[in-house]
Design a protein around this motif. Structure first.
Motif, short mmCIF file in Angstrom:
data_model
loop_
_atom_site.label_atom_id
_atom_site.label_comp_id
_atom_site.label_asym_id
_atom_site.label_seq_id
_atom_site.Cartn_x
_atom_site.Cartn_y
_atom_site.Cartn_z
N SER A 138 36.79 101.61 26.41
CA SER A 138 35.42 101.82 25.98
C SER A 138 34.83 100.55 25.38
O SER A 138 35.55 99.74 24.80
CB SER A 138 35.37 102.94 24.95
N GLU A 139 33.52 100.42 25.49
CA GLU A 139 32.81 99.34 24.82
C GLU A 139 32.72 99.58 23.32
O GLU A 139 32.48 98.65 22.56
CB GLU A 139 31.39 99.23 25.38
N ASP A 142 34.67 97.40 20.82
CA ASP A 142 35.29 96.33 21.60
C ASP A 142 34.22 95.65 22.45
O ASP A 142 33.09 96.12 22.51
CB ASP A 142 36.40 96.90 22.49
N ALA A 143 34.61 94.60 23.10
CA ALA A 143 33.68 93.91 23.99
C ALA A 143 33.43 94.75 25.24
O ALA A 143 34.24 95.59 25.60
CB ALA A 143 34.27 92.55 24.39
N GLY A 144 32.31 94.51 25.88
CA GLY A 144 32.00 95.22 27.11
C GLY A 144 32.81 94.70 28.27
O GLY A 144 33.67 93.84 28.13
N GLY A 145 32.56 95.24 29.41
CA GLY A 145 33.25 94.82 30.62
C GLY A 145 33.10 95.89 31.68
O GLY A 145 32.83 97.05 31.37
N ARG A 146 33.31 95.51 32.91
CA ARG A 146 33.06 96.46 34.00
C ARG A 146 34.00 97.65 34.02
O ARG A 146 33.71 98.67 34.61
CB ARG A 146 33.05 95.74 35.34
N ARG A 148 35.00 99.22 31.26
CA ARG A 148 34.84 99.94 29.99
C ARG A 148 33.65 100.89 30.04
O ARG A 148 32.59 100.55 30.53
CB ARG A 148 34.68 98.95 28.85
N GLY A 150 30.55 103.01 28.60
CA GLY A 150 29.52 102.83 27.59
C GLY A 150 29.60 103.96 26.57
O GLY A 150 30.24 104.99 26.81
N GLU A 153 29.54 107.96 27.38
CA GLU A 153 29.65 108.16 28.83
C GLU A 153 30.41 109.43 29.19
O GLU A 153 29.97 110.20 30.05
CB GLU A 153 30.33 106.95 29.47
N GLU A 168 35.55 108.03 20.19
CA GLU A 168 35.30 106.69 20.71
C GLU A 168 35.46 105.70 19.57
O GLU A 168 34.77 105.81 18.56
CB GLU A 168 33.87 106.56 21.25
N GLY A 171 37.81 100.36 21.17
CA GLY A 171 37.93 100.06 22.59
C GLY A 171 38.47 101.17 23.45
O GLY A 171 38.85 100.95 24.60
#
Length: 184
Positions: A138-139, A142-146, A148, A150, A153, A168, A171
């Motif tokens: 998860s974002e 933590d940092a985002g990324g494809r 992870r 939102g 979600e 949540e 991450g």
């Protein structure tokens, strides 16, 4: 999934070897909700730790993964831990769609594999009164990324189910949900 992804997962699973049966992360604190009979589906089962744990609870399990090495490790773990025949291992690339179309399950697990396109099929696979346990990166925290999810979600994706627990942070996102039982 590209062939190089399959090879990467095979190499990872071979390096890790046979694991230990473990419940899925989304069931932490809720193990009493898991039935002791019925059918379970473990999507993206990896080395089969959750599939073998579910079989140990008394469920008949269909375990799906892209990695032949992961499935082989799961088979070894199952042989060491369970009587034969409780788990059916299915090699399938989930990027090509949902490979299992043999009804609904009392427990559906998807741990550490995020594929929003499969969310409707995962929800549809949960039997009336059945559980869905899903954990993804998860974002949130933590940092985002494809790969992870939102914020929110999972709750949005599985809104047709009754949410039993949702968390949540750090991450990770975990959702435990139940399909309402059929009315009599």
């Amino acid at each position: 999934m590209a062939g190089e992804d399959r090879e990467r997962w095979d190499a990872k699973h071979r390096a890790l070897g046979t694991g230990t049966p473990l419940p899925p992360d989304a069931l932490r604190g809720h193990l009493d909700l898991v039935p002791d009979r019925g059918r379970a589906l473990d999507v993206a089962c990896g080395r089969g730790a959750v599939a073998v744990w579910l079989a140990g609870r008394g469920l008949d399990v269909v375990a799906v993964d892209v990695s032949p090495a992961g499935l082989a490790a799961g088979g070894e773990l199952a042989t060491a831990e369970q009587p034969p025949g409780r788990i059916r291992w299915v090699e399938a690339d989930l990027d090509d769609g949902f490979p299992v179309e043999d009804g609904v399950y009392d427990v559906v697990v998807c741990q550490r594999f995020r594929a929003p396109a499969l969310y409707p099929a995962l929800a549809a696979a949960v039997a009336p009164g059945g559980l869905l346990a899903i954990s993804v990166l998860s974002e949130v925290g933590d940092a985002g990324g494809r790969f992870r999810a939102g914020p929110g979600e999972l709750v949005r994706a599985f809104g047709e189910l009754e949410i039993v627990a949702h968390h949540e942070d750090a991450g990770e996102a975990h959702l435990l949900a139940r399909r309402p039982p059929r009315e009599t």
